[in-house]
Design a protein around this motif. Structure first.
Motif, PDB file in Angstrom:
ATOM      1  N   MET A   1       2.668  -2.959   0.290  1.00  0.00           N
ATOM      2  CA  MET A   1       1.244  -3.003  -0.054  1.00  0.00           C
ATOM      3  C   MET A   1       0.719  -1.665   0.047  1.00  0.00           C
ATOM      4  SD  MET A   1      -1.606  -5.159   2.675  1.00  0.00           S
ATOM      5  CE  MET A   1      -0.867  -6.775   2.339  1.00  0.00           C
ATOM      6  N   THR A   2      -0.182  -1.411  -0.800  1.00  0.00           N
ATOM      7  CA  THR A   2      -0.804  -0.216  -0.856  1.00  0.00           C
ATOM      8  C   THR A   2      -1.733   0.258   0.505  1.00  0.00           C
ATOM      9  OG1 THR A   2      -1.100  -0.245  -3.112  1.00  0.00           O
ATOM     10  CG2 THR A   2      -2.580   1.399  -2.124  1.00  0.00           C
ATOM     11  N   ASP A   3      -1.654   1.352   0.985  1.00  0.00           N
ATOM     12  CA  ASP A   3      -2.419   1.908   2.059  1.00  0.00           C
ATOM     13  C   ASP A   3      -3.973   1.791   1.754  1.00  0.00           C
ATOM     14  OD1 ASP A   3      -0.404   2.166   3.666  1.00  0.00           O
ATOM     15  OD2 ASP A   3      -0.462   4.206   3.583  1.00  0.00           O
ATOM     16  N   ALA A   4      -4.916   1.152   2.579  1.00  0.00           N
ATOM     17  CA  ALA A   4      -6.382   1.045   2.359  1.00  0.00           C
ATOM     18  C   ALA A   4      -6.938   2.399   1.955  1.00  0.00           C
ATOM     19  CB  ALA A   4      -7.001   0.369   3.576  1.00  0.00           C
ATOM     20  N   ALA A   5      -6.201   3.539   2.530  1.00  0.00           N
ATOM     21  CA  ALA A   5      -6.799   4.967   2.070  1.00  0.00           C
ATOM     22  C   ALA A   5      -6.880   5.241   0.598  1.00  0.00           C
ATOM     23  CB  ALA A   5      -6.202   5.914   2.876  1.00  0.00           C
ATOM     24  N   TRP A   6      -5.865   4.757  -0.109  1.00  0.00           N
ATOM     25  CA  TRP A   6      -5.853   4.871  -1.566  1.00  0.00           C
ATOM     26  C   TRP A   6      -6.513   3.872  -2.479  1.00  0.00           C
ATOM     27  CZ3 TRP A   6      -5.256   9.233   0.271  1.00  0.00           C
ATOM     28  CH2 TRP A   6      -4.116   9.453   1.135  1.00  0.00           C
ATOM     29  N   ALA A   7      -7.049   2.639  -1.848  1.00  0.00           N
ATOM     30  CA  ALA A   7      -7.533   1.422  -2.625  1.00  0.00           C
ATOM     31  C   ALA A   7      -8.378   2.056  -3.674  1.00  0.00           C
ATOM     32  CB  ALA A   7      -7.953   0.256  -1.805  1.00  0.00           C
ATOM     33  N   LYS A   8      -9.513   2.966  -3.203  1.00  0.00           N
ATOM     34  CA  LYS A   8     -10.699   3.077  -4.051  1.00  0.00           C
ATOM     35  C   LYS A   8     -10.323   4.353  -4.819  1.00  0.00           C
ATOM     36  CE  LYS A   8     -13.996   0.983  -1.060  1.00  0.00           C
ATOM     37  NZ  LYS A   8     -15.049   1.228  -0.108  1.00  0.00           N
ATOM     38  N   VAL A   9      -9.306   5.164  -4.752  1.00  0.00           N
ATOM     39  CA  VAL A   9      -8.932   6.504  -5.378  1.00  0.00           C
ATOM     40  C   VAL A   9      -8.619   6.042  -6.783  1.00  0.00           C
ATOM     41  CG1 VAL A   9      -7.549   8.383  -5.431  1.00  0.00           C
ATOM     42  CG2 VAL A   9      -8.118   7.442  -3.298  1.00  0.00           C
ATOM     43  N   ARG A  10      -9.436   6.836  -7.767  1.00  0.00           N
ATOM     44  CA  ARG A  10      -9.218   6.657  -9.146  1.00  0.00           C
ATOM     45  C   ARG A  10      -8.595   8.100  -9.737  1.00  0.00           C
ATOM     46  NH1 ARG A  10     -12.719   4.014 -12.307  1.00  0.00           N
ATOM     47  NH2 ARG A  10     -11.333   4.970 -14.077  1.00  0.00           N
ATOM     48  N   LEU A  11      -9.000   9.055  -9.049  1.00  0.00           N
ATOM     49  CA  LEU A  11      -8.218  10.576  -9.423  1.00  0.00           C
ATOM     50  C   LEU A  11      -7.360  10.877  -8.211  1.00  0.00           C
ATOM     51  CD1 LEU A  11      -7.743  12.845 -11.337  1.00  0.00           C
ATOM     52  CD2 LEU A  11      -9.697  13.847 -10.309  1.00  0.00           C
ATOM     53  N   HIS A  12      -5.764  10.951  -8.590  1.00  0.00           N
ATOM     54  CA  HIS A  12      -4.788  11.792  -7.658  1.00  0.00           C
ATOM     55  C   HIS A  12      -4.600  12.730  -8.310  1.00  0.00           C
ATOM     56  CE1 HIS A  12      -4.089   7.573  -5.616  1.00  0.00           C
ATOM     57  NE2 HIS A  12      -4.693   7.009  -6.754  1.00  0.00           N
ATOM     58  N   GLU A 331       6.836   1.167  -1.847  1.00  0.00           N
ATOM     59  CA  GLU A 331       7.330   0.668  -0.542  1.00  0.00           C
ATOM     60  C   GLU A 331       6.768   1.387   0.894  1.00  0.00           C
ATOM     61  OE1 GLU A 331      11.472   1.664  -0.636  1.00  0.00           O
ATOM     62  OE2 GLU A 331      12.072  -0.094  -2.089  1.00  0.00           O
ATOM     63  N   GLN A 332       6.105   2.517   0.754  1.00  0.00           N
ATOM     64  CA  GLN A 332       5.850   3.191   1.764  1.00  0.00           C
ATOM     65  C   GLN A 332       4.250   2.751   1.957  1.00  0.00           C
ATOM     66  OE1 GLN A 332       7.563   7.134   3.002  1.00  0.00           O
ATOM     67  NE2 GLN A 332       8.573   6.785   1.137  1.00  0.00           N
ATOM     68  N   GLY A 333       3.674   2.224   0.675  1.00  0.00           N
ATOM     69  CA  GLY A 333       2.420   1.958   0.693  1.00  0.00           C
ATOM     70  C   GLY A 333       1.461   2.985  -0.041  1.00  0.00           C
ATOM     71  N   MET A 334       2.083   4.140  -0.881  1.00  0.00           N
ATOM     72  CA  MET A 334       1.136   5.218  -1.260  1.00  0.00           C
ATOM     73  C   MET A 334       0.660   4.704  -2.901  1.00  0.00           C
ATOM     74  SD  MET A 334       1.800   8.989  -2.212  1.00  0.00           S
ATOM     75  CE  MET A 334       0.658  10.215  -2.582  1.00  0.00           C
ATOM     76  N   ALA A 335       1.248   3.519  -3.114  1.00  0.00           N
ATOM     77  CA  ALA A 335       0.580   2.822  -4.645  1.00  0.00           C
ATOM     78  C   ALA A 335       0.891   1.511  -4.470  1.00  0.00           C
ATOM     79  CB  ALA A 335       1.688   3.377  -5.562  1.00  0.00           C
TER      80      ALA A 335
END
Length: 335
Positions: A1-12, A331-335
């Motif tokens: 599961m993606t970490d909540a911190a990245w859920a709204k990010v459009r530009l990485h 797996e670690q939740g970054m995506a």
């Protein structure tokens, strides 16, 4: 599961000290994000055609090209698609003139006279502003770019850590060039995106003293400039499959060489003294390296940013390796 911190990010935005594998991490992140039907654009701005080499495709033009399917989501749904874009500042300026000033043929004429090369070489900050401007356009598409793909995420393989704040701080770069007018207005709009929760600047490091220190300095500089720090990705991590007691014995010279010899003989290997001594020396070197990595890992943990780890791939980086790293990021939740 993606970490909540990245859920709204459009530009990485992916940066890091040279040699840490930031381009590899950017590519793996794009593959990880392009799952569950998502479309992702992977951009590069340094002119090295690194994306083409990693994905084993022809050199990229200044145009968005499909290069790979995203990581298999593993839940029965279709994977998304990764497109790539090699951003050239001269071509970006021609596109900008055509889109915003309707200078199609006139813009190409300027190019023939060398005016565009002159502008991007002599004017401070113009080159970076054009590069970031194209990235901004890809994230925030508008009616001027008719028929363009709307991406769920954009991943930028950015310049190294030492240049990243200057590269993204387009308003500061333009301060002495354009104080009013459409260029100033657009740069301010770009900064609104770059400083918002829709952007995250990820820093790639390895567990060595200089890259970790540069990562810490980069985080401090990004925060001082109001730019959003994302994650720290620790790359090229060596296996951690040796017990702490055995590592301590190897470092102190207390490794049981007789036990090593017996294990080799049991495996059908002729255990000469030279072989056993050589293995003990390699074990000591590995143990010392592990101790250094553990010390640097502790420093990474103090950086006040989420961290993820990627292994050192013994076979090197090919497309299969990129998918492996992408799976580990997910797996670690970054995506």
């Amino acid at each position: 599961m993606t970490d909540a911190a990245w859920a709204k990010v459009r530009l990485h935005v992916v940066t890091g000290k040279g040699g840490t594998g930031k381009s590899t991490v950017a590519a793996a992140l794009a593959l990880a994000l392009a799952s569950h039907g998502k479309h992702v654009l992977l951009c590069e701005v340094e002119g090295r055609q690194g994306i083409a080499r990693m994905f084993d495709v022809d050199p990229l033009p200044y145009a968005e090209r499909r290069i790979a399917a995203g990581l298999d989501p593993g839940d029965g749904r279709r994977a998304g698609v990764v497109h790539a874009l090699h951003i050239d500042p001269e071509a970006a300026l021609l596109e900008y003139l055509a889109m915003y000033y309707k200078l199609g043929r006139a813009g190409r004429a300027l190019d023939r006279f060398g005016v565009i090369e002159f502008a991007t070489t002599i004017a401070p900050g113009v080159r970076d502003v054009l590069l970031t401007g194209k990235v901004f356009e890809a994230v925030q598409r508008n009616s001027r770019n008719k028929g363009a793909i709307e991406y769920d995420a954009v991943v930028l393989d950015a310049p190294p850590t030492g240049r990243i704040s200057q590269f993204l701080n387009v308003s500061g770069e333009l301060a002495g060039l354009a104080k009013v007018g459409p260029i100033k207005s657009q740069s301010d709009t770009m900064m609104t995106l770059f400083r918002s929760p829709r952007t995250a600047v990820h820093l790639v490091t390895v567990l060595e003293e200089m890259p970790v220190q540069e990562t810490a300095d980069g985080i401090a500089e990004l925060r001082a400039n109001g730019l959003p720090v994302g994650a720290v990705v620790v790359n090229q991590v060596r296996p951690r499959d040796i017990a702490a007691d055995d590592l301590l014995a190897a470092r102190s010279g207390g490794l049981d060489k007789e036990a090593v010899r017996e294990d080799l003989e049991a495996a059908g290997v002729t255990a000469t003294k030279t072989l056993v001594d050589g293995l003990a020396a390699e074990a000591r070197d590995h143990a010392e390296r592990r101790a250094l990595e553990d010390a640097q890992r502790a420093l990474v943990a103090e950086l006040d940013a989420p961290s993820y780890e990627l292994p050192l791939l013994a076979g090197g980086i090919d497309l299969g390796g990129l998918y492996d790293l992408a799976a580990r990021l997910r797996e670690q939740g970054m995506a």
